[in-house]
Each structure stands twice: as structure tokens, then as C-alpha cells.
Design a protein around this motif. Structure first.
Motif, mmCIF file in Angstrom:
data_model
loop_
_atom_site.group_PDB
_atom_site.id
_atom_site.type_symbol
_atom_site.label_atom_id
_atom_site.label_comp_id
_atom_site.label_asym_id
_atom_site.label_seq_id
_atom_site.Cartn_x
_atom_site.Cartn_y
_atom_site.Cartn_z
ATOM 1 N N ARG A 1 -11.593 -45.486 -9.529
ATOM 2 C CA ARG A 1 -12.581 -45.962 -10.794
ATOM 3 C C ARG A 1 -13.681 -45.019 -10.704
ATOM 4 O O ARG A 1 -14.205 -44.821 -12.152
ATOM 5 N N LEU A 2 -13.859 -44.022 -9.768
ATOM 6 C CA LEU A 2 -14.785 -43.187 -10.007
ATOM 7 C C LEU A 2 -14.288 -41.695 -9.795
ATOM 8 O O LEU A 2 -15.021 -40.814 -10.148
ATOM 9 N N TYR A 3 -13.027 -41.463 -9.615
ATOM 10 C CA TYR A 3 -12.464 -40.137 -9.199
ATOM 11 C C TYR A 3 -12.378 -39.423 -10.766
ATOM 12 O O TYR A 3 -12.084 -40.019 -11.795
ATOM 13 N N ASN A 4 -12.778 -38.315 -10.653
ATOM 14 C CA ASN A 4 -12.842 -37.422 -11.543
ATOM 15 C C ASN A 4 -11.576 -36.485 -11.755
ATOM 16 O O ASN A 4 -11.421 -35.557 -11.032
ATOM 17 N N LYS A 5 -10.761 -37.175 -12.491
ATOM 18 C CA LYS A 5 -9.220 -36.480 -12.522
ATOM 19 C C LYS A 5 -9.074 -35.486 -13.226
ATOM 20 O O LYS A 5 -8.389 -34.266 -13.065
ATOM 21 N N GLU A 6 -10.307 -34.884 -14.137
ATOM 22 C CA GLU A 6 -10.446 -33.545 -14.760
ATOM 23 C C GLU A 6 -10.727 -32.217 -13.940
ATOM 24 O O GLU A 6 -10.665 -30.999 -14.310
ATOM 25 N N ILE A 7 -11.175 -32.526 -12.802
ATOM 26 C CA ILE A 7 -11.450 -31.474 -11.913
ATOM 27 C C ILE A 7 -11.418 -31.843 -10.609
ATOM 28 O O ILE A 7 -11.186 -32.880 -9.859
ATOM 29 N N GLY A 8 -11.373 -30.669 -9.719
ATOM 30 C CA GLY A 8 -11.218 -30.529 -8.247
ATOM 31 C C GLY A 8 -10.165 -29.874 -7.559
ATOM 32 O O GLY A 8 -9.659 -28.965 -8.703
ATOM 33 N N LEU A 9 -9.747 -29.806 -6.489
ATOM 34 C CA LEU A 9 -8.850 -28.940 -5.834
ATOM 35 C C LEU A 9 -7.471 -29.257 -6.018
ATOM 36 O O LEU A 9 -7.177 -30.433 -6.201
ATOM 37 N N LYS A 10 -6.577 -28.376 -6.405
ATOM 38 C CA LYS A 10 -5.214 -28.626 -6.728
ATOM 39 C C LYS A 10 -4.605 -28.918 -5.244
ATOM 40 O O LYS A 10 -4.810 -28.120 -4.201
ATOM 41 N N LYS A 11 -3.844 -30.137 -5.129
ATOM 42 C CA LYS A 11 -3.159 -30.145 -3.914
ATOM 43 C C LYS A 11 -1.474 -29.912 -3.835
ATOM 44 O O LYS A 11 -1.248 -29.722 -5.054
#
Length: 104
Positions: free
Chosen positions: A94-104
Motif C-alpha cells: 500500500r506504500l510502495y511507489n511503483k513509479e520509481i525505484g531500481l529495475k530488478k
């Protein structure tokens, strides 16, 4: 040299309408206190970071080395992030920002 399993980066930028104004400093202190209360200082390190350019959905929390970015985090969310993600390895959806971060 100290070595931690997880590094919690909390945006505390204090410009108007940025994460600091939205509770980033209190959030950082909540992480530090919860880590201390659980005696996890040798495993989890919580520090502040400058602007992550996500102030529209802040306060922002980044978990390293996982590359997971959380958005709109409150102090009430801290125990859940520690228990679920930092200790359990399960992202708090519910808090995860799917729009940004490292690609896995």
C-alpha cells in the motif's frame, strides 16, 4: 567499519511542500527510535537524504540495497515497514511507489 543489512533513507528536504514539511524529520526519528527499541542498530541504519524529486507523494522512504521506494509514509507506518519489509522481506504494497525505484 560498520556494516548494515538495510539502509533506510528518509527524505527530509525542508523546502515548502516537500517531504520535511510533510513530516520527514519526524519520520526519520520514528525509524531511529523503532530500530533502537527493537535493538536492531547493528542491522538497520536510518539516515536523512536530500530531495528525491518525489515531494508530490512524500514523505519518501528508500530502502537500500533493495531499491524499494515508499511514498506518503507516516510515523504510524514505521513498525509495519520494519516488521514486514526490513525483517520479513515483504514489501508493504500500500506504500510502495511503483513509479520509481531500481529495475530488478
Amino acid at each position: 567499519m560498520l556494516s548494515f543489512k538495510k539502509h533506510v533513507l528518509v527524505c527530509t528536504n525542508e523546502k515548502p511542500l516537500h517531504c520535511g514539511e510533510k513530516g520527514g524529520l519526524q519520520l526519520l526519528e520514528a525509524f531511529r527510535q523503532e530500530v533502537k527499541n527493537r535493538n536492531l542498530q547493528s542491522e538497520i541504519y536510518a539516515t536523512k537524504t536530500g530531495c528525491t524529486s518525489q515531494h508530490h507523494c512524500g514523505p519518501t522512504v528508500i530502502i537500500y540495497p533493495d531499491g524499494v521506494w515508499y511514498k506518503e509514509v507516516t510515523t504510524a507506518d514505521v513498525p509495519e515497514i520494519i516488521e514486514s519489509h526490513l525483517l520479513g522481506g515483504k514489501i508493504v504494497a500500500r506504500l510502495y511507489n511503483k513509479e520509481i525505484g531500481l529495475k530488478k
